[in-house]
Design a protein around this motif. Sequence first.
Motif, short mmCIF file in Angstrom:
data_model
loop_
_atom_site.label_atom_id
_atom_site.label_comp_id
_atom_site.label_asym_id
_atom_site.label_seq_id
_atom_site.Cartn_x
_atom_site.Cartn_y
_atom_site.Cartn_z
N ASP A 12 -37.60 -1.79 16.02
CA ASP A 12 -37.43 -1.95 14.57
C ASP A 12 -37.37 -0.59 13.86
OD1 ASP A 12 -37.57 -4.60 15.14
OD2 ASP A 12 -39.49 -4.97 14.16
N VAL A 13 -38.14 0.37 14.35
CA VAL A 13 -38.11 1.72 13.76
C VAL A 13 -36.70 2.29 13.83
CG1 VAL A 13 -38.92 4.11 14.04
CG2 VAL A 13 -40.54 2.20 14.19
N PHE A 14 -36.05 2.09 14.98
CA PHE A 14 -34.70 2.60 15.20
C PHE A 14 -33.68 1.86 14.34
CE2 PHE A 14 -30.73 2.43 17.79
CZ PHE A 14 -30.42 3.78 17.77
N LEU A 15 -33.83 0.56 14.22
CA LEU A 15 -32.84 -0.26 13.53
C LEU A 15 -32.97 -0.20 12.01
CD1 LEU A 15 -32.94 -3.44 15.82
CD2 LEU A 15 -31.18 -1.65 15.78
N GLN A 16 -34.14 0.08 11.51
CA GLN A 16 -34.39 -0.04 10.08
C GLN A 16 -34.50 1.29 9.35
OE1 GLN A 16 -37.88 -2.55 9.80
NE2 GLN A 16 -36.92 -4.21 10.98
N ASN A 17 -34.28 2.40 10.04
CA ASN A 17 -34.40 3.72 9.42
C ASN A 17 -33.19 4.59 9.74
OD1 ASN A 17 -37.37 3.84 8.31
ND2 ASN A 17 -37.52 2.91 10.34
N ASP A 18 -33.02 5.65 9.00
CA ASP A 18 -31.94 6.62 9.22
C ASP A 18 -32.12 7.24 10.61
OD1 ASP A 18 -30.39 9.03 9.31
OD2 ASP A 18 -30.31 9.02 7.12
N ARG A 19 -31.04 7.23 11.38
CA ARG A 19 -31.13 7.75 12.75
C ARG A 19 -31.43 9.24 12.81
NH1 ARG A 19 -26.83 4.66 16.74
NH2 ARG A 19 -27.46 2.53 16.20
N ASN A 20 -31.18 9.94 11.73
CA ASN A 20 -31.47 11.37 11.71
C ASN A 20 -32.88 11.68 11.23
OD1 ASN A 20 -28.87 12.28 12.61
ND2 ASN A 20 -28.06 11.78 10.58
N SER A 21 -33.63 10.64 10.89
CA SER A 21 -34.98 10.87 10.38
C SER A 21 -35.92 11.29 11.50
CB SER A 21 -35.51 9.60 9.71
OG SER A 21 -35.74 8.59 10.67
N ASP A 22 -36.97 12.01 11.12
CA ASP A 22 -37.96 12.44 12.12
C ASP A 22 -38.62 11.22 12.77
OD1 ASP A 22 -37.45 15.09 11.65
OD2 ASP A 22 -39.14 15.37 10.26
N VAL A 24 -37.36 8.24 13.45
CA VAL A 24 -36.50 7.67 14.48
C VAL A 24 -36.44 8.60 15.69
CG1 VAL A 24 -34.10 7.12 15.05
CG2 VAL A 24 -35.13 6.21 12.97
N ARG A 25 -36.29 9.88 15.46
CA ARG A 25 -36.18 10.82 16.58
C ARG A 25 -37.46 10.86 17.40
NH1 ARG A 25 -31.80 13.50 17.36
NH2 ARG A 25 -30.16 13.41 15.78
N GLN A 26 -38.58 10.74 16.75
CA GLN A 26 -39.85 10.70 17.48
C GLN A 26 -39.94 9.44 18.35
OE1 GLN A 26 -42.84 11.01 14.43
NE2 GLN A 26 -42.31 13.14 13.95
N GLU A 27 -39.48 8.29 17.81
CA GLU A 27 -39.53 7.05 18.58
C GLU A 27 -38.55 7.11 19.76
OE1 GLU A 27 -41.64 3.42 19.00
OE2 GLU A 27 -41.93 5.16 17.69
N CYS A 28 -37.40 7.75 19.54
CA CYS A 28 -36.41 7.90 20.62
C CYS A 28 -36.95 8.81 21.73
CB CYS A 28 -35.10 8.47 20.07
SG CYS A 28 -34.20 7.34 18.99
N LYS A 29 -37.62 9.88 21.34
CA LYS A 29 -38.22 10.77 22.32
C LYS A 29 -39.32 10.04 23.09
CE LYS A 29 -38.75 15.04 24.02
NZ LYS A 29 -39.90 14.93 24.89
N LYS A 30 -40.06 9.22 22.40
CA LYS A 30 -41.10 8.41 23.05
C LYS A 30 -40.48 7.48 24.09
CE LYS A 30 -44.79 5.12 21.86
NZ LYS A 30 -45.38 4.33 20.73
#
Length: 389
Positions: A12-22, A24-30
């Motif tokens: 949901d973090v990825f889908l509901q926020n700007d992909r360039n936001s910190d 989203v990037r933190q969740e992607c790195k996780k």
Amino acid sequence: MSSATLPVIDLDVFLQNDRNSDLVRQECKKASDALITFGALLLHDSRVSEEDNSVFLDLLEDYFAQPEASLKQDERPELGYQVGVTLENTEKPKCAADQPCLNVIARLQPSERPLDITAHNPDPKCRFFWKMSEKPPYETQFPGLNAPNVIPQDAEIKARWTPIMEKWGKSMKDAVGNLAEMTAIGLDLPADTFTDAGRYGPHLLAPTASDLVKYSEKDTILAGFHTDLNFLTIHGRSRYPGLNIWARNTGKRIPVRFPPAGRYLLVQAGKQLEHITGGLIKAGYHEVVVNDATLEMVENRKLTVPERPLIRISSTFFYHLSSDFDLAPIPSLQRNAHALRAAAINLGVEDDEPIYAPMKVGQQVQKYVNELYLADVLLTDTPDNHVVN
């Protein structure tokens, strides 16, 4: 050990926020770190319906409760069982005769090893492959991997089959596709790196079925210790425990337990992801067995739903890269893999570096299929694409 030790990634973090936001990037790195470290993760996706999964499990229980003669009509061995049904005692655990895999088992502490597969017969499980793919706009070199779906013949099951398979399959395909984007971002790659490579992949809704009346003895191996050949595997909640996975970083066996409620899916790395990352992410080892928790649930189901078949269904989806995609390690990831592997070798956790030779994805699949069924299955269109085992 509980699967609560696996990282939980919030889609949901990825889908509901700007992909360039910190955020989203933190969740992607996780997400990418979880696959590097464990080879698996739990994925929360609020779009997932537990009711859809339950309807799907009911359908597959009904399907596999049919007589074997009815099931055999849906077999396609000439296509390497890549569509339709695979009956029990057909698939042999590749690890049973694979020395690198046996080396992995030998390095585990005795208390953390899988049930012994060295003298194991083919798995006493059935499977159904339902293709969830987009037809490529070109002529594929691997038509056997892109064959049309098989629809069961029983009238009542046939009437329910396609809508239920497509609905649940789409839920898992969407979730795992989004996770592939998250993983790419977490690895400092363009978001569409893996989804572009998998756009025309022969993705498979791939439930397995194990008869828990026939195979009810504790420590029965339903699916022997193995890795998956595809890119990512995603699972919905099964009604019966028994799936164990192994974390790359610890070598510990983790009995998979979903959170008691909520919209969660289990994701595991497969061999295609290992290949394209040069071993930075390793395919996750796992097994399915009959254990105390399995037998406890069998007794529970006998009491609460005595009319239902006692069949363990895995709610599984295999995400594949496109058959004609040129599979080779991404150089930046392979460099990162070297350092990680060197440390692992020094700790005695891994062997020397395997060779990830460039090849078509379809060649990689055919090689694995031939080893799985101990037979030469022709999935290619021309002799130029045959694989030497």
